[in-house]
Design a protein around this motif. Structure first.
Motif, PDB file in Angstrom:
ATOM      1  N   LEU A 235       0.836  -1.199   0.000  1.00 36.68           N
ATOM      2  CA  LEU A 235       0.000   0.000   0.000  1.00 36.68           C
ATOM      3  C   LEU A 235       0.876   1.255   0.000  1.00 36.68           C
ATOM      4  N   LEU A 236       1.973   1.196   0.766  1.00 47.14           N
ATOM      5  CA  LEU A 236       2.906   2.323   0.785  1.00 47.14           C
ATOM      6  C   LEU A 236       3.461   2.584  -0.602  1.00 47.14           C
ATOM      7  N   LEU A 237       3.777   1.482  -1.288  1.00 49.16           N
ATOM      8  CA  LEU A 237       4.296   1.602  -2.648  1.00 49.16           C
ATOM      9  C   LEU A 237       3.275   2.307  -3.534  1.00 49.16           C
ATOM     10  N   LEU A 238       2.007   1.855  -3.449  1.00 49.70           N
ATOM     11  CA  LEU A 238       0.962   2.472  -4.266  1.00 49.70           C
ATOM     12  C   LEU A 238       0.813   3.947  -3.918  1.00 49.70           C
ATOM     13  N   GLY A 239       0.938   4.247  -2.617  1.00 44.96           N
ATOM     14  CA  GLY A 239       0.855   5.642  -2.182  1.00 44.96           C
ATOM     15  C   GLY A 239       1.922   6.492  -2.833  1.00 44.96           C
ATOM     16  N   ALA A 240       3.151   5.946  -2.868  1.00 52.06           N
ATOM     17  CA  ALA A 240       4.261   6.700  -3.453  1.00 52.06           C
ATOM     18  C   ALA A 240       4.015   6.929  -4.941  1.00 52.06           C
ATOM     19  N   VAL A 241       3.493   5.899  -5.616  1.00 50.08           N
ATOM     20  CA  VAL A 241       3.221   6.047  -7.050  1.00 50.08           C
ATOM     21  C   VAL A 241       2.164   7.123  -7.272  1.00 50.08           C
ATOM     22  N   ALA A 242       1.135   7.104  -6.424  1.00 51.39           N
ATOM     23  CA  ALA A 242       0.072   8.106  -6.544  1.00 51.39           C
ATOM     24  C   ALA A 242       0.647   9.498  -6.318  1.00 51.39           C
ATOM     25  N   ALA A 243       1.468   9.645  -5.283  1.00 55.74           N
ATOM     26  CA  ALA A 243       2.075  10.943  -5.000  1.00 55.74           C
ATOM     27  C   ALA A 243       2.907  11.397  -6.193  1.00 55.74           C
ATOM     28  N   GLY A 244       3.644  10.438  -6.776  1.00 49.85           N
ATOM     29  CA  GLY A 244       4.468  10.751  -7.941  1.00 49.85           C
ATOM     30  C   GLY A 244       3.628  11.272  -9.085  1.00 49.85           C
ATOM     31  N   SER A 245       2.459  10.655  -9.339  1.00 49.38           N
ATOM     32  CA  SER A 245       1.668  11.099 -10.487  1.00 49.38           C
ATOM     33  C   SER A 245       1.063  12.467 -10.221  1.00 49.38           C
TER      34      SER A 245
ATOM     35  N   SER B  80       3.789  14.922 -10.642  1.00 49.01           N
ATOM     36  CA  SER B  80       4.169  15.009 -12.043  1.00 49.01           C
ATOM     37  C   SER B  80       3.178  15.883 -12.819  1.00 49.01           C
ATOM     38  N   LEU B  81       1.886  15.729 -12.489  1.00 50.60           N
ATOM     39  CA  LEU B  81       0.877  16.538 -13.173  1.00 50.60           C
ATOM     40  C   LEU B  81       1.028  18.017 -12.830  1.00 50.60           C
ATOM     41  N   GLN B  82       1.519  18.266 -11.615  1.00 57.18           N
ATOM     42  CA  GLN B  82       1.687  19.645 -11.181  1.00 57.18           C
ATOM     43  C   GLN B  82       3.083  20.183 -11.489  1.00 57.18           C
ATOM     44  N   SER B  83       3.877  19.394 -12.209  1.00 59.53           N
ATOM     45  CA  SER B  83       5.295  19.720 -12.285  1.00 59.53           C
ATOM     46  C   SER B  83       5.562  21.059 -12.992  1.00 59.53           C
TER      47      SER B  83
ATOM     48  N   GLY C 179      28.832   9.577 -28.029  1.00 57.34           N
ATOM     49  CA  GLY C 179      27.628   9.363 -27.257  1.00 57.34           C
ATOM     50  C   GLY C 179      26.385   9.418 -28.110  1.00 57.34           C
ATOM     51  N   LEU C 180      25.262   9.245 -27.425  1.00 58.15           N
ATOM     52  CA  LEU C 180      23.974   9.154 -28.106  1.00 58.15           C
ATOM     53  C   LEU C 180      23.198  10.417 -27.773  1.00 58.15           C
ATOM     54  N   ASN C 181      22.760  11.133 -28.826  1.00 62.80           N
ATOM     55  CA  ASN C 181      22.037  12.381 -28.590  1.00 62.80           C
ATOM     56  C   ASN C 181      20.605  12.269 -29.090  1.00 62.80           C
ATOM     57  N   GLY C 182      19.781  13.190 -28.619  1.00 63.73           N
ATOM     58  CA  GLY C 182      18.409  13.242 -29.104  1.00 63.73           C
ATOM     59  C   GLY C 182      17.512  12.160 -28.545  1.00 63.73           C
ATOM     60  N   ILE C 183      17.783  11.759 -27.315  1.00 59.47           N
ATOM     61  CA  ILE C 183      16.907  10.785 -26.661  1.00 59.47           C
ATOM     62  C   ILE C 183      15.620  11.518 -26.267  1.00 59.47           C
ATOM     63  N   PRO C 184      14.449  10.905 -26.515  1.00 58.95           N
ATOM     64  CA  PRO C 184      13.199  11.600 -26.164  1.00 58.95           C
ATOM     65  C   PRO C 184      13.105  11.867 -24.661  1.00 58.95           C
ATOM     66  N   ALA C 185      12.533  13.003 -24.303  1.00 61.56           N
ATOM     67  CA  ALA C 185      12.440  13.403 -22.899  1.00 61.56           C
ATOM     68  C   ALA C 185      11.250  12.724 -22.244  1.00 61.56           C
ATOM     69  N   CYS C 186      11.424  11.483 -21.869  1.00 62.03           N
ATOM     70  CA  CYS C 186      10.312  10.729 -21.288  1.00 62.03           C
ATOM     71  C   CYS C 186      10.324  10.745 -19.771  1.00 62.03           C
ATOM     72  N   THR C 187      11.499  10.970 -19.186  1.00 68.23           N
ATOM     73  CA  THR C 187      11.597  10.885 -17.730  1.00 68.23           C
ATOM     74  C   THR C 187      10.889  12.071 -17.094  1.00 68.23           C
ATOM     75  N   ASN C 188      10.001  11.771 -16.171  1.00 67.88           N
ATOM     76  CA  ASN C 188       9.364  12.835 -15.396  1.00 67.88           C
ATOM     77  C   ASN C 188       9.294  12.401 -13.945  1.00 67.88           C
ATOM     78  N   LEU C 189       8.717  13.249 -13.101  1.00 60.86           N
ATOM     79  CA  LEU C 189       8.669  12.919 -11.674  1.00 60.86           C
ATOM     80  C   LEU C 189       7.901  11.635 -11.409  1.00 60.86           C
ATOM     81  N   PHE C 190       6.838  11.425 -12.204  1.00 61.59           N
ATOM     82  CA  PHE C 190       6.035  10.219 -11.991  1.00 61.59           C
ATOM     83  C   PHE C 190       6.896   8.964 -12.106  1.00 61.59           C
ATOM     84  N   TRP C 191       7.612   8.863 -13.230  1.00 59.81           N
ATOM     85  CA  TRP C 191       8.402   7.650 -13.436  1.00 59.81           C
ATOM     86  C   TRP C 191       9.535   7.528 -12.426  1.00 59.81           C
TER      87      TRP C 191
END
Lengths: 271, 297, 333
Positions: free
Chosen positions: C8-18, C21-24, C155-167
């Motif tokens: 449940l704690l894990l789910l809580g953290a995921v919820a907090a993350g989303s 992230s929406l408010q980021s 190196g590798l450039n132009g990686i899509p910006a997928c990382t956000n607070l949620f993930w």
């Protein structure tokens, strides 16, 4: 009293060398079901080496070892433990950073139904099993009067309690054969007599065989039904304690060849 | 054929430097059983000491070069003793991992202090010895700098060999590496011998630093990291704690690296040392000349 | 089936993350950057703690696993997924559907490498193992430097910006959950047993080989995920970013946190990420101060900054496993 007809553990012609030294040479040894067998001999006779051979820490250069009808050749120590052989160590080897409780709990590992996946999901089966292990650990700790130390770090226990905890940990693997390596070392007389009671109690309650390496002849006599004497890796004598301890070769091995006295070695090799 | 000889020569002079550094690792490991991570930075300090000594008293004679070499070795010997005294001695009874981390800390401190004091940009390393190149028949080229490495390294190794085998300190070092407790029981002053070991190892690292810089002609505060790691690998390959082993491992690694660098796999040169390390440890964990320690049950 | 309190704690953290992230868009981008970096470092430190802290296999190759995860995940979102599903290359689809698969792929690839890197731990201990794992990490780096298909040394450039607070928050929570759940069980005590005494562990039937490899695989898996997050956060990766200094930095978090003490390691990961940020005003002395502090800490509190007992009591309702008994005051030796 001779070697059992259909033994639980049987060593045949076991030999191991370290460099030029033959530590154990052509040893035959048998432990019967629920037998209390003592393995004695002067310092450096190869007793602990025999334990290490049985538990797979060392591999014999020659000979074979059978336990409950199957060969132990090539098995890892953990596989041998899973077949039902548990041991203690001459220089106590607890898990020092773990609590007394966890030292015993981790030994239930062998009979665990739940693995990583269950630990991750933490469902009902997992919790039920953890609870049952917890109550069984506590039961064992209470039986061996370690219950009040359950949360203490294992390395902080007094010496005698550490030895006892090591025996409890070994028993928690539910062995059929328990190997005790000098359990009385460093104990005072009252601790020793308590240890003797303990060994007899363990053998009766858990219906297991015990192979005991011990220097203290008082303990050996008080506990063992049969003795095997080892000297320089060779078996000198075998039989009931009274006979074996009077055997001239045994007396000579303990006290030296020159002036072999009549009396049995009372408490030789007080180390 | 000339190509081969040239590469062998280059490999030998690189290997000689690895050997000099490796000896420090191996000696410290022998007496204290831990990897002195900061050793590679003592190597760097040695090079910088040479650089600054040369600025104070520029030299282009043979004797001047040797004086700078000796000065840098003395400075690093002192540095090694101070590091041991301040950072390692208080931890002698702690777990080896604690000491390892402290050593990493000392290594970082030396590197960052170096960047602060000397600047992060590479500096050109001066010619300490009169420069000349000899061209042999067939096109083989030998520079005086390479000659310096090839002459000085065997001399230093011989001196070390003499110290370890023939002097009282050397005997004490060997006694400690066999059995530290027994060594103290027979009256060996552990602290002094350990200080001495650090002094000796650090002096050799300084020599390595100067000889290395003579051939690469550019120094920077992070220059020790890779040669240091590789020299450590050389020590393990030879059998850590074993002095001839370190020399052998160093030479071997230097030669192999130089040949790989000259081949079409040159971009993989830096991985060679580690691949060699992994192979050795898997198939001959005690190293080429080492003996394995077995835990008693 | 009723999941446990931890879940449940894990789910809580995921919820907090989303929610976060929406408010980021309301959060200062600098803080956002720092927060993502902190979370990635928490994943790295907690996963290394399973290997180093609980199982006692001192590994200095964590950056190598991170590199594998970063490269595999970036290749998935950049080359493989668009190649397989050319229609579905809209940024939204990549962000929500391809990215998790890419993280998983990066994690699995790193986990596979964990088997290889963990293998020497069967024969080597302590500083020897440390140096071999460090060597493995360097070899992985050299391999990527020579792979022209992922940019080689550039190196590798132009990686899509997928990382956000949620993930990042979800993955950090998942890592903490997985490691603590594994360790706080009868099964998981085996890791500590391996660390304390391998011979005794074998004698009670613990397969030390399997435990060590498991620790390496699970630790590497999460490091791979952290690498995937890192790549899609920095948008460009190159082999120099995964050198052994990075491994050492992660190891420092574990050591300062107190090996085998998850809460301490999390705090150390946060502090060590923030410390360089806080030291920005004294940028010139920053790293000198940092290394000096490290030596000082080792000399004064070698057990790590955060003694387990204090924090365990503080956070006991959240972290204690259901099976752990009440703690008696330890007896003096």
């Amino acid at each position: 009293m001779n070697a059992p007809a259909s033994p639980l553990l049987e060593l045949r012609g076991c030999t191991i060398r370290f460099g030029g030294l033959t530590a154990v040479s052509g040893l035959d040894l048998a432990v019967g079901e629920r037998e209390l067998l003592g393995l004695i001999g002067p310092n450096g006779a190869g007793k602990t080496t025999v334990f290490n051979l049985i538990t797979g820490v060392y591999r014999p250069a020659a000979g074979n070892i059978r336990f409950a009808g199957s060969s132990l050749a090539g098995l890892r120590p953990c596989q041998i433990a899973s077949l039902g052989i548990a041991r203690t160590f001459q220089n106590i080897r607890l898990f020092p950073s773990m609590t007394v409780f966890d030292n015993v709990r981790v030994a239930f590992h062998l009979h665990l139904l739940s693995g990583i996946a269950h630990a991750l999901w933490r469902g009902r089966t997992f919790r039920a099993e953890e609870e049952s292990i917890e109550s069984r650990v506590m039961e064992m700790l209470e039986i061996f009067r370690l219950g009040r130390h359950r949360g203490a770090a294992a390395h902080s226990l007094p010496y005698g309690d550490q030895r006892r905890l090591e025996i409890v940990r070994a028993l928690a693997t539910r062995p059929r054969l328990l190997l005790l390596d000098e359990p009385a070392a460093g104990m005072n007389p009252s601790e020793k007599s308590e240890l003797m009671r303990l060994i007899r109690f363990v053998q009766e309650r858990y219906r297991i065989a015990v192979l005991l390496v011990e220097h203290d002849m008082h303990v050996v006599r008080g506990v063992c039904q049969r003795l095997v004497v080892l000297d320089y890796g060779v078996k000198l004598a075998e039989g009931v304690p009274e006979d074996v301890l009077r055997h001239p070769k045994v007396v000579a091995a303990y006290l030296g060849e020159q002036n072999t006295p009549r009396r049995a070695p009372a408490a030789p090799a007080e180390s | 054929m000339t190509e081969f000889l040239q590469q062998l020569l280059n490999g030998l002079s690189l290997g000689a430097v690895y050997a000099l550094i490796a000896l420090g690792y191996t000696m410290v490991y022998g007496v204290l059983r831990f990897i002195n991570f900061a050793h590679s930075d003592v190597f760097m300090v040695g090079a910088f000491a040479g650089y600054y000594l040369n600025r104070w008293m520029p030299s282009d004679s043979m004797a001047g070069g040797l004086a700078i070499l000796a000065g840098s070795m003395a400075f690093c010997a002192l540095l090694g003793v101070v590091i041991e005294r301040l950072a390692y001695r208080p931890l002698r009874r702690r777990s080896r991992l604690n000491v390892l981390i402290t050593a990493i800390g000392v290594s970082l401190l030396l590197e960052y202090t170096g960047q602060f004091l000397f600047g992060a940009a590479p500096k050109p390393f001066p010619q300490l010895f009169p420069v000349r190149t000899f061209q042999f028949a067939g096109g083989l080229i030998v520079s005086t700098n390479q000659l310096a490495v090839l002459v000085l390294t065997p001399l230093l190794l011989a001196a070390l060999h003499f110290i370890v085998l023939k002097t009282r300190f050397g005997t004490a070092m060997r006694a400690i590496s066999f059995h530290p407790v027994a060594a103290t029981l027979v009256g060996i002053n552990l602290d002094r011998v350990i200080s001495f070991t650090f002094a000796l190892g650090s002096a050799l690292a300084a020599a390595g630093g100067i000889l290395y810089s003579l051939n690469y002609q550019s120094i920077d505060p992070l220059m020790g990291v890779l040669p240091g790691l590789k020299a450590f690998v050389a020590a393990v390959v030879g059998g850590i704690g074993n002095i001839p082993g370190a020399a052998l491992g160093g030479l071997l690694l230097g030669i192999i690296e130089t040949f790989v660098n000259g081949s079409r796999w040159s971009t993989a040169t830096d991985a060679i040392a580690f691949a060699l390390l992994i192979l050795i440890l898997l198939f001959r964990p005690a190293g080429l000349l080492g003996k394995l320690e077995v835990e008693k049950v | 089936m009723m999941p446990g309190r931890r879940f449940l704690l894990l789910l809580g953290a995921v919820a907090a993350g989303s929610v976060l992230s929406l408010q980021s868009h309301r959060i200062n981008p600098y803080f956002l950057d720092v927060a993502v970096t902190v979370a990635i470092n928490v994943i790295l430190a907690v996963s290394l703690n399973l290997i180093n802290g609980y199982t006692g296999q001192f590994s200095l190759g964590h950056a190598g696993f991170m590199a594998i995860g970063a490269y595999i995940a970036a290749s998935t979102t950049m080359f493989w997924a668009p190649g397989l599903l050319p229609a579905a290359s809209s940024p939204g689809f990549i962000g929500m559907a391809v990215f998790p698969a890419a993280l998983l792929a990066g994690g699995l690839a790193a986990g596979l490498a964990g088997i290889l890197v963990g293998a020497p731990s069967l024969r080597l201990k302590g500083d020897y193992l440390a140096i071999v794992t460090l060597g493995f990490g360097e070899i992985i780096r050299v391999i990527f430097r020579n792979l022209e298909s992922v940019g080689g040394a550039l190196g590798l450039n132009g990686i899509p910006a997928c990382t956000n607070l949620f993930w990042t928050i979800s993955m950090a929570a998942l890592t903490i959950y997985a490691v603590t759940s594994m360790v706080h069980s009868t099964y998981g005590r085996g890791f500590t047993a391996v660390q304390d005494d391998e011979i005794a562990a074998e004698a009670i039937g613990i397969n030390t080989t399997r435990y060590k490899i498991t620790a390496f695989v699970v630790g590497a898996f999460f490091a791979g995920i952290a690498g995937g997050l890192y790549g899609h956060f920095k948008l460009s990766i190159d082999p120099r970013g995964f050198d052994f200094m990075k491994s050492i930095e992660i190891a420092l978090m574990v050591i300062l946190g107190g090996m085998g003490n998850t809460v301490g390691v999390i705090i150390a990961a946060i502090l060590l990420t923030l410390l360089p940020e806080l030291l920005r005003p004294v940028a010139e002395y920053r790293m000198m101060l940092y290394s000096f502090l490290l030596i000082l800490l080792m000399l004064t509190c070698p057990q790590g900054l955060f003694q387990p007992r204090f924090f365990r009591r503080l956070l006991s309702p959240f972290l204690r496993g259901s099976a752990a008994p009440a703690e008696d005051p330890p007896r003096p030796a």
